[in-house]
Scaffold this active site. Structure first.
Site, short mmCIF file in Angstrom:
data_model
loop_
_atom_site.label_atom_id
_atom_site.label_comp_id
_atom_site.label_asym_id
_atom_site.label_seq_id
_atom_site.Cartn_x
_atom_site.Cartn_y
_atom_site.Cartn_z
NE ARG A 158 29.22 39.57 34.76
CZ ARG A 158 30.36 38.91 34.92
NH1 ARG A 158 30.43 37.62 34.59
NH2 ARG A 158 31.43 39.51 35.39
CD GLU A 169 29.86 33.71 37.57
OE1 GLU A 169 29.14 33.97 38.54
OE2 GLU A 169 31.12 33.78 37.61
NE ARG A 211 36.14 41.23 36.45
CZ ARG A 211 35.91 40.00 36.90
NH1 ARG A 211 35.62 39.82 38.17
NH2 ARG A 211 35.97 38.96 36.09
NE ARG A 247 29.63 40.69 44.27
CZ ARG A 247 29.34 39.55 43.67
NH1 ARG A 247 30.11 39.10 42.70
NH2 ARG A 247 28.28 38.85 44.02
CB SER A 295 27.62 31.49 40.58
OG SER A 295 28.46 30.53 41.17
#
Length: 427
Positions: free
Chosen positions: A391, A349, A277, A262, A352
Site C-alpha cells: 500500500r 488504510e 486487496r 489472506r 493499524s
C-alpha cells in the site's frame, strides 16, 4: 481471551462492553458454563476422596480378616474408578465448551474508545501534510503501473488467479526499497529488533494470537496442517508464548518484513482492481511486549513510529481512532493511519496499531515477573503495521506520479534505488 474470574465478578461490565461492540450479552451464559464445570469438578473431587478413603478401609478390613467387607470395598473402588473415568471425559468436554465460548469473545474496549457502529463513527485525531495538487488529473496506481509495463495482473491471474500481481523492473525495486527503508528506520532509529520469522505457524501460534478459531476462514492452510501467516504479528507475538520474562527486560520490540497471506473471505467485489486487496502482500510489522503499566504509552509510541514512515516519504495522511463497532477482535484500542491516494481521491488504510492488553497473553500464557517477586502476571501485547509495503508502493506511485506517466522516486528511497531517481517505461 478474557478471564472467567473477571467475568464472574463483572458480568454487567462485560455485557456493557459487548453492547458497545454491537454484540449480544453473554455474561450469564458464560457464568452458567463455568458453574457447570465447577459443579462437576466438585463431584469428581468428592468421588476421589471417597475412593481414597475406601482404599484405606480395604487395608483395615484385610487386617481384621473381614473378607466380605474387603470385597465390598473393592467393588466400590472399582465402581468409583469407572465413574471417575467417565467423569474426567465429561470434565474435558465442559472445559472445552468454556474455552471455546471464551475464545470467540472479543476484547473489552478501553473507556476512551468512541462508541459507534462502523467506520463512519471513527474519529480523526490528527493529520499530517496537505493533499497534493499535482496540476493534472491523477491516475490510479494500476493505470500507471500497467502503462509502465511493470505491473502485470493478467499473467499473475494465469498462474495464481485473482488478487495477485507481478511487479517488475523499477516498481519491483521501488517496493524492495520501501521495505528496506522501513526496516532501517524502525531498527535503526525506533529501537525495534529486526526478526526474520517463519511464514508458517501451527494451531497453537494461530490460536495464541487470536486468529483461531474465529478467523480460520480468512487464513490459508497447508496440506500438513500449518497456517500461512496473515501478518508477522502472529510469529512475532508468539515468541513470548509460555515465557516468564523479567520485567526489567520489557518492553521487547520486534520488527519484521514478511510476505502475508489472506484469503480475503467476504471481500468479494471489494477493491478488485489493482493491488489494494491481495491474497499475498508484503508488510513491515511492529510488535511490542510490555508491562501492563506501560502498554498505553507504548501504543502511542508505536503509532508514532508508523507515522514517521509516511512523514519521511512526504505523504499526506490522517490518524483516526476506531470506534467500538469497527475495532478488531483482539484490540482494546486501535489507531488506523490512512494515506491519501490522489488517483482514488480517497484515504485508504495503510497501518493499524492496536493495544491488546493481556488478551493474547492469556491465550499463550505469556507472563512477566518483577525482580525478587515470586508472583507472575500476564504481559500486555501490541501490534501495528509499520507499514503495509504494497500500500505504501501504491501511495508513492499515485502521489509521485508525473503528467507523462513517470514516477519520481522520493528522496529517502533514492539511496536504495542504485541511482534511479525516476521510474519510466523502458525504451
Amino acid at each position: 481471551m478474557l478471564d472467567i474470574k473477571w467475568i464472574r465478578e463483572n458480568p454487567e461490565a462485560l455485557d456493557a462492553a459487548l453492547a458497545k461492540r454491537g454484540a449480544e450479552a453473554q455474561a450469564q451464559q458464560l457464568i452458567a458454563l463455568d458453574e457447570a464445570r465447577r459443579s462437576h469438578v466438585g463431584q469428581l473431587q468428592a468421588l476421589q476422596e471417597r475412593r481414597n478413603a475406601a482404599s484405606k478401609e480395604i487395608g483395615k478390613a484385610m487386617a481384621s480378616k473381614d473378607q466380605a467387607r474387603a470385597d465390598s470395598l473393592k467393588a466400590e473402588v472399582a465402581s468409583i474408578k469407572d465413574e471417575l473415568q467417565a467423569g474426567e471425559a465429561k470434565e474435558r468436554e465442559l472445559d472445552e465448551a468454556l474455552k471455546h465460548a471464551l475464545s470467540v469473545l472479543p476484547n473489552v474496549p478501553l473507556d476512551d474508545v468512541p462508541v459507534g457502529k462502523d467506520e463512519s463513527d471513527n474519529v480523526e485525531v490528527r493529520a499530517s501534510g496537505e493533499k497534493p495538487d499535482l496540476g493534472f488529473e491523477p491516475k490510479e496506481h494500476f493505470e500507471l503501473g500497467e502503462a509502465l509495463g511493470m505491473m502485470d495482473f493478467e499473467r499473475a491471474a494465469k498462474m495464481s488467479g485473482a488478487r495477485f500481481t507481478i511487479l517488475s523492473g523499477g516498481l519491483a525495486r521501488l517496493e524492495r526499497a520501501l521495505g528496506q527503508y522501513m526496516l532501517d528506520l524502525h531498527a535503526g532509529e525506533h529501537g525495534y529488533t529486526e526478526v526474520n520469522p517463519p511464514l508458517m505457524v501451527n494451531d497453537a501460534a494461530a490460536y495464541g494470537t487470536d486468529k483461531l478459531p474465529k478467523f480460520g476462514d480468512d487464513l490459508f492452510k497447508t496440506t500438513d496442517g500449518r497456517w500461512l501467516i496473515p501478518t508477522a504479528e502472529v510469529p512475532l507475538t508468539y515468541m513470548a508464548a509460555g515465557e516468564i520474562i523479567d520485567e526489567d527486560e520489557l518492553p521487547k520490540r520486534y520488527v519484521a518484513q514478511t510476505s502475508c497471506f489472506r484469503s480475503e473471505a467476504g471481500s468479494a467485489g471489494r477493491d478488485t482492481r489493482g493491488m489494494l486487496r491481495q491474497h499475498q502482500f508484503t508488510k513491515v510489522e511492529l510488535v511490542s511486549v510490555t508491562t501492563p503499566e506501560t502498554s498505553l504509552e507504548e501504543h502511542e509510541r508505536m503509532t508514532a513510529s508508523a507515522e514517521a514512515v509516511l512523514k519521511g516519504l512526504g505523504l499526506h495522511y490522517r490518524t483516526i481512532v476506531l470506534c467500538t463497532g469497527d475495532m478488531g477482535f483482539g484490540a482494546r484500542k486501535t489507531y488506523d493511519i490512512e494515506v491519501w491516494l490522489p488517483g482514488q481521491k480517497a484515504y485508504r488504510e495503510i497501518s493499524s496499531c492496536s493495544v491488546c492488553g493481556d488478551f493474547q497473553a492469556r491465550r499463550m500464557n505469556a507472563r512477566c515477573r518483577k525482580a525478587g517477586d515470586k508472583a507472575t502476571r500476564f504481559v500486555h501485547t501490541l501490534n501495528g503495521s509499520g507499514v503495509a509495503v504494497g500500500r505504501a508502493l501504491i501511495a508513492v506511485i499515485e502521489n509521485y506520479q508525473n503528467a507523462d506517466g513517470t514516477i519520481t522516486v522520493p528522496d529517502v528511497l533514492q539511496p536504495y534505488m542504485g541511482g534511479i531517481t525516476r521510474i519510466e517505461k523502458a525504451a
